[in-house]
Write an enzyme that holds these catalytic residues in place. Structure first.
Site, PDB file in Angstrom:
ATOM      1  N   LYS A 238      16.036  61.199  23.190  1.00 55.92           N
ATOM      2  CA  LYS A 238      15.510  60.361  22.098  1.00 55.92           C
ATOM      3  C   LYS A 238      16.151  60.741  20.770  1.00 55.92           C
ATOM      4  CE  LYS A 238      11.216  61.410  19.948  1.00 55.92           C
ATOM      5  NZ  LYS A 238      11.560  61.631  18.557  1.00 55.92           N
ATOM      6  N   ASN A 239      16.288  62.052  20.524  1.00 60.33           N
ATOM      7  CA  ASN A 239      16.729  62.495  19.206  1.00 60.33           C
ATOM      8  C   ASN A 239      18.244  62.429  19.007  1.00 60.33           C
ATOM      9  OD1 ASN A 239      14.095  62.738  18.569  1.00 60.33           O
ATOM     10  ND2 ASN A 239      14.009  64.978  18.746  1.00 60.33           N
TER      11      ASN A 239
ATOM     12  N   CYS B   1       5.539  62.043  13.474  1.00 64.02           N
ATOM     13  CA  CYS B   1       4.386  62.781  13.986  1.00 64.02           C
ATOM     14  C   CYS B   1       3.753  63.629  12.890  1.00 64.02           C
ATOM     15  CB  CYS B   1       4.821  63.676  15.140  1.00 64.02           C
ATOM     16  SG  CYS B   1       5.098  62.754  16.640  1.00 64.02           S
TER      17      CYS B   1
ATOM     18  N   ARG C  94       6.528  67.152   6.395  1.00 61.78           N
ATOM     19  CA  ARG C  94       7.752  66.428   6.714  1.00 61.78           C
ATOM     20  C   ARG C  94       8.319  65.657   5.519  1.00 61.78           C
ATOM     21  NH1 ARG C  94       7.908  64.093  12.580  1.00 61.78           N
ATOM     22  NH2 ARG C  94      10.013  64.899  12.396  1.00 61.78           N
TER      23      ARG C  94
ATOM     24  N   ASP D 243       9.887  71.769  19.809  1.00 58.11           N
ATOM     25  CA  ASP D 243       9.340  70.700  20.655  1.00 58.11           C
ATOM     26  C   ASP D 243       8.990  71.184  22.065  1.00 58.11           C
ATOM     27  OD1 ASP D 243       9.943  68.227  18.813  1.00 58.11           O
ATOM     28  OD2 ASP D 243      11.703  69.518  18.793  1.00 58.11           O
TER      29      ASP D 243
ATOM     30  N   ARG E 144       6.411  56.782  22.659  1.00 54.69           N
ATOM     31  CA  ARG E 144       7.479  56.941  21.660  1.00 54.69           C
ATOM     32  C   ARG E 144       8.635  57.759  22.219  1.00 54.69           C
ATOM     33  NH1 ARG E 144       6.320  59.874  16.582  1.00 54.69           N
ATOM     34  NH2 ARG E 144       8.572  59.798  16.708  1.00 54.69           N
TER      35      ARG E 144
HETATM   36  N1  EPU Z   1      12.314  69.590   5.824  1.00 53.54           N
HETATM   37  C1  EPU Z   1      12.081  69.596   4.450  1.00 53.54           C
HETATM   38  N2  EPU Z   1      12.683  68.633   3.686  1.00 53.54           N
HETATM   39  C2  EPU Z   1      13.472  67.660   4.228  1.00 53.54           C
HETATM   40  C3  EPU Z   1      13.726  67.661   5.632  1.00 53.54           C
HETATM   41  C4  EPU Z   1      13.120  68.637   6.406  1.00 53.54           C
HETATM   42  O1  EPU Z   1      11.353  70.458   3.975  1.00 53.54           O
HETATM   43  O2  EPU Z   1      13.980  66.807   3.492  1.00 53.54           O
HETATM   44  C5  EPU Z   1      11.647  70.598   6.677  1.00 53.54           C
HETATM   45  C6  EPU Z   1      10.623  69.949   7.603  1.00 53.54           C
HETATM   46  O3  EPU Z   1       9.400  69.720   6.958  1.00 53.54           O
HETATM   47  C7  EPU Z   1      10.525  70.952   8.726  1.00 53.54           C
HETATM   48  C8  EPU Z   1      11.940  71.527   8.792  1.00 53.54           C
HETATM   49  O4  EPU Z   1      12.573  71.202   7.559  1.00 53.54           O
HETATM   50  O5  EPU Z   1       9.625  71.968   8.393  1.00 53.54           O
HETATM   51  C9  EPU Z   1      12.783  71.019   9.923  1.00 53.54           C
HETATM   52  O6  EPU Z   1      12.820  69.606   9.908  1.00 53.54           O
HETATM   53  P1  EPU Z   1      14.085  68.796  10.470  1.00 53.54           P
HETATM   54  O7  EPU Z   1      14.681  68.016   9.353  1.00 53.54           O
HETATM   55  O8  EPU Z   1      14.958  69.739  11.218  1.00 53.54           O
HETATM   56  O9  EPU Z   1      13.374  67.831  11.485  1.00 53.54           O
HETATM   57  P2  EPU Z   1      13.602  66.267  11.678  1.00 53.54           P
HETATM   58  O10 EPU Z   1      15.022  65.923  11.583  1.00 53.54           O
HETATM   59  O11 EPU Z   1      12.617  65.514  10.849  1.00 53.54           O
HETATM   60  C10 EPU Z   1      14.028  66.374  14.252  1.00 53.54           C
HETATM   61  C11 EPU Z   1      13.396  65.770  15.447  1.00 53.54           C
HETATM   62  C12 EPU Z   1      12.071  66.440  15.731  1.00 53.54           C
HETATM   63  C13 EPU Z   1      12.311  67.930  15.939  1.00 53.54           C
HETATM   64  C14 EPU Z   1      13.043  68.522  14.724  1.00 53.54           C
HETATM   65  C15 EPU Z   1      13.404  69.988  14.892  1.00 53.54           C
HETATM   66  C16 EPU Z   1      14.192  63.503  15.395  1.00 53.54           C
HETATM   67  C17 EPU Z   1      13.887  62.061  15.205  1.00 53.54           C
HETATM   68  N3  EPU Z   1      13.189  64.345  15.223  1.00 53.54           N
HETATM   69  O12 EPU Z   1      13.132  66.114  13.184  1.00 53.54           O
HETATM   70  O13 EPU Z   1      11.573  65.897  16.921  1.00 53.54           O
HETATM   71  O14 EPU Z   1      11.081  68.582  16.127  1.00 53.54           O
HETATM   72  O15 EPU Z   1      14.242  67.774  14.465  1.00 53.54           O
HETATM   73  O16 EPU Z   1      14.223  70.158  16.015  1.00 53.54           O
HETATM   74  O17 EPU Z   1      15.305  63.885  15.735  1.00 53.54           O
HETATM   75  C18 EPU Z   1       9.980  65.030  18.413  1.00 53.54           C
HETATM   76  O18 EPU Z   1      10.930  64.607  19.090  1.00 53.54           O
HETATM   77  O19 EPU Z   1       8.772  64.997  18.792  1.00 53.54           O
HETATM   78  C19 EPU Z   1      10.244  65.593  17.100  1.00 53.54           C
HETATM   79  C20 EPU Z   1       9.284  65.828  16.199  1.00 53.54           C
END
Ligand code: EPU
Length: 439
Positions: free
Chosen positions: A20-21, A122, A127, A312, A420
């Site tokens: 998915k990601n 989620c 986030r 995850d 999802r």
């Molecule tokens: N963060 C910030 N500011 C930002 C962006 C991120 O503070 O602008 C923080 C977040 O709050 C978090 C940390 O950085 O504490 C890591 O967030 P990251 O940006 O790495 O996560 P993401 O890109 O929003 C993706 C996956 C998540 C997965 C994470 C970590 C997708 C669509 N989502 O999220 O997947 O947990 O990377 O590997 O790719 C899931 O599939 O259920 C899921 C939540």
């Protein structure tokens, strides 16, 4: 509402398709091409529908492979008529997804502007999107926050930038990649995330004509190019879904062959799985996971960015750890609020206590704050059926595993959230011998 009659070990085969990601990001990358892209291994999940809707709102034609059976999960994405979508339509399609933020770079290149509605995703922490907006500004975009969302404009061609992330965020690394490939000049990204899904996105972009170098020290360099073509790509398999089914096999005392699982992306998970007493066999077409009998052992683990133990995997594995003898300690260092799902487990008979302190070797960003981001699990405990409301995607799947491992019947509400990220999960559960009925 799903009625789950627990106590039956899950046995059989499930197939995982593309992650998915990665799939959602590769779909967004198609916006950057001058010709159509072909993405294979795409699962039928809600997040893919959301991104399809958003791409269509922006003029991309998305079609499934002509043989309507969708055996190969093939999508053809044609960006010939990219156009600015209406704010109302974007808002309607974005749903609860965080993907719209990744449309920014490609749309700024194609149209000089982009609009991002308020984002969902989620509920596992705040986030925020501050890193994303910061890097877009560094490329030369203007960012205006309006009541309904964020308006971005590129008064001239975006320029490569030197960027250092405060934390190796997956989404922000993808943001930089999707923006830098067509920006003018060179971009240097320090403290980048290097998850397998990011490497696969880099492979997609390279097929399109991008020039991207990955160094060993979390530094990624991108040389911008003037144009990119479409790609043909098969998505890497979903390692989160693989770990979820593996945990389900362990928690229910069963055996599940996960067809399509890819060992190299699972190395960290497999080590932990083995240490707590699970058994696995890596085959040419997938990985077989089982509970070999006997006691499971407690463990101490910390979630981290890749190559650490991914956040995850934490939630489904915690369910299996309720069945292990002794005290397990889990320190969640990626999200500040990813243990909410343990309330329901405790109501089912688990003994899980949450702490604000960093209970792990590495103090993390959430230490000494008001975040319950460490958990102590005492086991083994017998789980009993309960009424549960699914809180988020991974927490929801973990509740399902708990209900399947429990004595008696559970009633699980809100299971649509699980769609999802888990393709055909009800059919897969039925195929594994789970006793579940829609009530
Ligand atoms: N963060 C910030 N500011 C930002 C962006 C991120 O503070 O602008 C923080 C977040 O709050 C978090 C940390 O950085 O504490 C890591 O967030 P990251 O940006 O790495 O996560 P993401 O890109 O929003 C993706 C996956 C998540 C997965 C994470 C970590 C997708 C669509 N989502 O999220 O997947 O947990 O990377 O590997 O790719 C899931 O599939 O259920 C899921 C939540």
């Amino acid at each position: 509402m799903l009625e789950v009659h627990g106590g039956t070990p899950l046995r059989g085969t499930v197939r995982v398709r593309g992650a998915k990601n990665l799939v959602s990001k590769a779909m967004v990358a198609s916006l950057l091409g001058d010709s159509p892209s072909v993405l294979r291994g795409v699962p039928r999940i809600r997040d893919v529908e959301v991104v399809t809707g958003l791409l269509e709102v922006h003029g991309v034609t998305v079609t499934s492979a002509p043989d309507a059976g969708y055996p190969d999960g093939e999508l053809i994405l044609d960006p010939a008529d990219v156009a600015q979508g209406s704010i109302v339509d974007i808002d309607a399609h974005a749903g609860s997804s965080r993907i719209p933020i990744l449309f920014c770079g490609p749309l700024l290149h194609r149209l000089g502007q982009a609009f991002i509605p308020d984002l969902g995703g989620c509920r596992i922490g705040d986030r925020p999107i501050d890193f994303h907006l910061d890097v877009l500004r560094r490329f030369g975009a203007t960012v205006d926050k309006t009541p309904g969302g964020i308006k971005l404009e590129a008064p001239q061609r975006l320029r490569g930038a030197k960027v250092e992330l405060p934390y190796p965020s997956v989404g922000t690394t993808e943001q930089v990649l999707l923006t830098a490939v067509r920006a003018e000049g060179i971009t240097e990204l320090k403290n980048a995330a290097i998850e397998p899904e990011i490497m696969d996105l880099i492979a997609v972009l390279q097929k399109m004509g991008a020039i991207i170098t990955v160094d060993t020290d979390r530094v990624i360099r991108i040389e911008g190019v003037d144009s990119l073509s479409g790609y043909v790509h098969r998505a890497l398999p979903d390692r989160i879904e693989t770990g979820s089914w593996a945990s389900a096999a362990l928690a229910t005392g069963g055996e599940i062959f996960v067809e399509g699982a890819n060992q190299p992306d699972m190395i960290t998970f497999l080590n932990v799985f083995r240490k707590i007493g699970g058994a696995f066999e890596v085959c040419e077409t997938g990985i077989r996971f089982c509970h070999p009998g006997g006691e499971l052992k407690s463990s101490v683990l910390e979630t981290d960015v890749h190559p650490g133990f991914m956040t995850d995997w934490q939630q489904p594995l915690v369910v299996a750890l309720t069945q292990a003898s002794g005290v397990s300690i889990i320190h969640e260092t990626v999200y500040e609020n990813r243990f909410g799902f343990t309330d329901a487990l405790n109501r089912m008979g688990a003994r899980i206590q949450l702490y604000r302190e960093c209970l792990g070797g590495t103090p993390c960003r959430f230490g000494r704050q008001n975040y319950q981001h460490s958990a102590v699990v005492s086991g083994p405990t017998t789980l009993h059926g309960a009424d549960i409301e699914v809180p988020d995607l991974r927490g929801g799947f973990s509740h399902l595993i708990a209900a399947l491992a429990a004595d008696g019947t559970s009633r699980v509400g809100g299971i649509e959230l699980i769609n999802r990220g888990y393709e055909d999960f009800l059919d897969k559960l039925a195929g594994l011998g789970a006793r579940v009925d829609m009530a």
